[in-house]
Motif scaffolding. Structure first.
Motif, PDB file in Angstrom:
ATOM      1  N   PHE A  30     -25.702  36.316  11.032  1.00 52.11           N
ATOM      2  CA  PHE A  30     -27.078  36.806  11.082  1.00 52.11           C
ATOM      3  C   PHE A  30     -27.171  38.035  10.179  1.00 52.11           C
ATOM      4  N   PRO A  31     -27.782  37.892   9.005  1.00 53.91           N
ATOM      5  CA  PRO A  31     -27.837  39.009   8.050  1.00 53.91           C
ATOM      6  C   PRO A  31     -28.649  40.187   8.578  1.00 53.91           C
ATOM      7  N   GLU A  32     -28.256  41.371   8.184  1.00 54.31           N
ATOM      8  CA  GLU A  32     -28.989  42.565   8.569  1.00 54.31           C
ATOM      9  C   GLU A  32     -30.391  42.523   7.968  1.00 54.31           C
ATOM     10  N   GLY A  33     -31.376  42.911   8.771  1.00 51.14           N
ATOM     11  CA  GLY A  33     -32.753  42.916   8.300  1.00 51.14           C
ATOM     12  C   GLY A  33     -33.424  41.563   8.304  1.00 51.14           C
ATOM     13  N   SER A  34     -32.839  40.589   9.008  1.00 53.65           N
ATOM     14  CA  SER A  34     -33.401  39.238   9.051  1.00 53.65           C
ATOM     15  C   SER A  34     -33.967  38.932  10.434  1.00 53.65           C
ATOM     16  N   PHE A  35     -34.805  37.910  10.486  1.00 53.68           N
ATOM     17  CA  PHE A  35     -35.440  37.444  11.721  1.00 53.68           C
ATOM     18  C   PHE A  35     -35.036  35.981  11.895  1.00 53.68           C
ATOM     19  N   THR A  36     -34.225  35.700  12.915  1.00 49.78           N
ATOM     20  CA  THR A  36     -33.731  34.346  13.153  1.00 49.78           C
ATOM     21  C   THR A  36     -34.230  33.845  14.494  1.00 49.78           C
ATOM     22  N   ALA A  37     -34.768  32.630  14.515  1.00 52.19           N
ATOM     23  CA  ALA A  37     -35.142  31.967  15.759  1.00 52.19           C
ATOM     24  C   ALA A  37     -34.071  30.939  16.094  1.00 52.19           C
ATOM     25  N   VAL A  38     -33.688  30.871  17.355  1.00 52.98           N
ATOM     26  CA  VAL A  38     -32.704  29.896  17.831  1.00 52.98           C
ATOM     27  C   VAL A  38     -33.429  28.938  18.763  1.00 52.98           C
ATOM     28  N   MET A  39     -33.322  27.638  18.470  1.00 54.11           N
ATOM     29  CA  MET A  39     -34.074  26.631  19.211  1.00 54.11           C
ATOM     30  C   MET A  39     -33.169  25.479  19.614  1.00 54.11           C
ATOM     31  N   GLY A  40     -33.605  24.736  20.601  1.00 53.01           N
ATOM     32  CA  GLY A  40     -32.888  23.563  21.064  1.00 53.01           C
ATOM     33  C   GLY A  40     -33.391  23.165  22.434  1.00 53.01           C
ATOM     34  N   ALA A  41     -33.041  21.969  22.853  1.00 52.25           N
ATOM     35  CA  ALA A  41     -33.452  21.485  24.167  1.00 52.25           C
ATOM     36  C   ALA A  41     -32.765  22.279  25.265  1.00 52.25           C
ATOM     37  N   SER A  42     -33.268  22.138  26.481  1.00 56.01           N
ATOM     38  CA  SER A  42     -32.619  22.762  27.626  1.00 56.01           C
ATOM     39  C   SER A  42     -31.178  22.281  27.715  1.00 56.01           C
ATOM     40  N   GLY A  43     -30.241  23.217  27.863  1.00 54.42           N
ATOM     41  CA  GLY A  43     -28.836  22.850  27.914  1.00 54.42           C
ATOM     42  C   GLY A  43     -28.156  22.762  26.569  1.00 54.42           C
ATOM     43  N   SER A  44     -28.880  23.104  25.496  1.00 54.11           N
ATOM     44  CA  SER A  44     -28.304  23.004  24.147  1.00 54.11           C
ATOM     45  C   SER A  44     -27.343  24.146  23.840  1.00 54.11           C
ATOM     46  N   VAL A 203     -44.470  27.543  16.984  1.00 53.31           N
ATOM     47  CA  VAL A 203     -45.373  28.547  16.414  1.00 53.31           C
ATOM     48  C   VAL A 203     -44.690  29.914  16.391  1.00 53.31           C
ATOM     49  N   ALA A 204     -43.977  30.246  17.469  1.00 56.40           N
ATOM     50  CA  ALA A 204     -43.217  31.500  17.494  1.00 56.40           C
ATOM     51  C   ALA A 204     -42.116  31.478  16.444  1.00 56.40           C
ATOM     52  N   ALA A 205     -41.410  30.363  16.353  1.00 54.94           N
ATOM     53  CA  ALA A 205     -40.302  30.243  15.395  1.00 54.94           C
ATOM     54  C   ALA A 205     -40.781  30.376  13.951  1.00 54.94           C
ATOM     55  N   ALA A 206     -42.032  30.003  13.696  1.00 57.41           N
ATOM     56  CA  ALA A 206     -42.571  30.078  12.342  1.00 57.41           C
ATOM     57  C   ALA A 206     -42.711  31.509  11.840  1.00 57.41           C
ATOM     58  N   HIS A 207     -42.610  32.487  12.722  1.00 61.15           N
ATOM     59  CA  HIS A 207     -42.655  33.894  12.305  1.00 61.15           C
ATOM     60  C   HIS A 207     -41.302  34.378  11.791  1.00 61.15           C
ATOM     61  N   ALA A 208     -40.258  33.582  12.004  1.00 59.92           N
ATOM     62  CA  ALA A 208     -38.908  33.978  11.617  1.00 59.92           C
ATOM     63  C   ALA A 208     -38.631  33.628  10.153  1.00 59.92           C
ATOM     64  N   ASP A 209     -37.539  34.198   9.640  1.00 58.30           N
ATOM     65  CA  ASP A 209     -37.081  33.849   8.288  1.00 58.30           C
ATOM     66  C   ASP A 209     -36.303  32.543   8.291  1.00 58.30           C
ATOM     67  N   ARG A 210     -35.641  32.276   9.421  1.00 56.55           N
ATOM     68  CA  ARG A 210     -34.772  31.101   9.528  1.00 56.55           C
ATOM     69  C   ARG A 210     -34.760  30.616  10.964  1.00 56.55           C
ATOM     70  N   VAL A 211     -34.671  29.310  11.130  1.00 56.31           N
ATOM     71  CA  VAL A 211     -34.501  28.713  12.453  1.00 56.31           C
ATOM     72  C   VAL A 211     -33.136  28.042  12.505  1.00 56.31           C
ATOM     73  N   VAL A 212     -32.395  28.312  13.574  1.00 57.77           N
ATOM     74  CA  VAL A 212     -31.128  27.643  13.837  1.00 57.77           C
ATOM     75  C   VAL A 212     -31.349  26.691  15.009  1.00 57.77           C
ATOM     76  N   PHE A 213     -31.021  25.423  14.811  1.00 59.77           N
ATOM     77  CA  PHE A 213     -31.190  24.414  15.857  1.00 59.77           C
ATOM     78  C   PHE A 213     -29.841  24.121  16.498  1.00 59.77           C
ATOM     79  N   LEU A 214     -29.833  24.081  17.832  1.00 54.97           N
ATOM     80  CA  LEU A 214     -28.620  23.749  18.574  1.00 54.97           C
ATOM     81  C   LEU A 214     -28.822  22.443  19.340  1.00 54.97           C
TER      82      LEU A 214
END
Length: 261
Positions: A30-44, A203-214
């Motif tokens: 996770f780079p300094e100064g970045s905004f990352t969203a982490v997403m995935g199904a329940s239990g991911s 919609v919340a994740a769209a505010h981030a620089d990157r999304v990580v999917f699990l």
């Protein structure tokens, strides 16, 4: 530079035949100064990833480093000190003390760390979330969105290098969510804050620089410069039981919601 780094991190709960693997050899930076969203199904594994990355849980295997410090090498007292000095937390539940004013709630982390809150730092944190005029109000006198903004100010008052946010808009209406997400985005763009946010909302994740999917405790893909419809499509694609028509419909719905914001 990665201010938070996970290297081959695994986390298993339980032992023997009842063991459950929440994270499976995850390597992420996770780079300094970045905004990352982490997403995935329940239990991911997304909440477990956040907890391990923030030093709230120790991984079963692998290493986590924050600001160049290997957390596995720290005793509990040193780990607690690092969290207080380097990390801020925002949760879905605001966790404000009802008997205290907004400014008293914001200053509480400093008191818990054995410091007398600096009134200027407290007011600056409230001003950063647009609530300087609500400093003397108690939580019951504030809306849900305002309470979450106080919680953000509380996380900011110690000038953390990393903010971890776990579903920060999950209990808010759409208007309050937009305000909170706008504040988080400004903290990154305008102040170089690092934010790692777990969310279920494209919609919340769209505010981030990157999304990580699990999925099943593993990284199942990443998306740079996301928009809500593309995030929604990625989420539905992770579930092979979801028909293509439902994927398209879900993406369109999220695009419509994003446009209304």
């Amino acid at each position: 530079m990665d201010i938070v780094r996970l290297t081959a991190v695994s986390k298993t709960h339980g032992t023997g035949s009842g063991a459950v693997t929440a994270l499976d050899k995850v390597t992420l930076g996770f780079p300094e100064g970045s905004f990352t969203a982490v997403m995935g199904a329940s239990g991911s594994g997304k909440s477990t990833l956040l907890q391990c990355a923030a030093g709230l849980e120790r991984p079963t295997a692998g290493t986590v480093s924050v600001a160049g410090t290997d957390l596995s090498r720290l005793r509990e007292s040193a780990l607690t000190r690092l969290r207080r000095e380097t990390i801020g937390f925002i949760f879905q539940a605001y966790n404000l003390l009802p008997a205290l004013t907004a400014e008293q709630n914001v200053g509480m982390p400093l008191r818990l760390a054995g410091h007398r809150p600096d009134p200027h730092a407290v007011r600056a944190a409230l001003d950063a979330v647009g609530l300087a005029d609500r400093a003397r109000h108690r939580p019951a006198e504030l809306s849900g969105g305002q309470q979450q903004r106080v919680a953000i100010a509380r996380a900011l008052v110690a000038a953390p290098r990393v903010l971890f946010a776990d579903e920060p808009t999950g209990a808010l209406d759409s208007a309050s969510s937009r305000t909170v997400l706008g504040i988080l985005r400004t903290l990154v763009t305008g102040h170089g804050q690092t934010i790692i946010m777990v969310t279920h909302d494209p919609v919340a994740a769209a505010h981030a620089d990157r999304v990580v999917f699990l999925a099943d405790g593993r990284v199942a893909g990443t998306l740079d410069h996301p928009d809500a419809s593309t995030v929604a499509a990625h989420l539905t694609a992770l579930d092979p039981a979801t028909p293509p028509s439902a994927q398209a419909g879900g993406a369109a719905a999220f695009a419509k919601k994003e446009a209304s914001c």
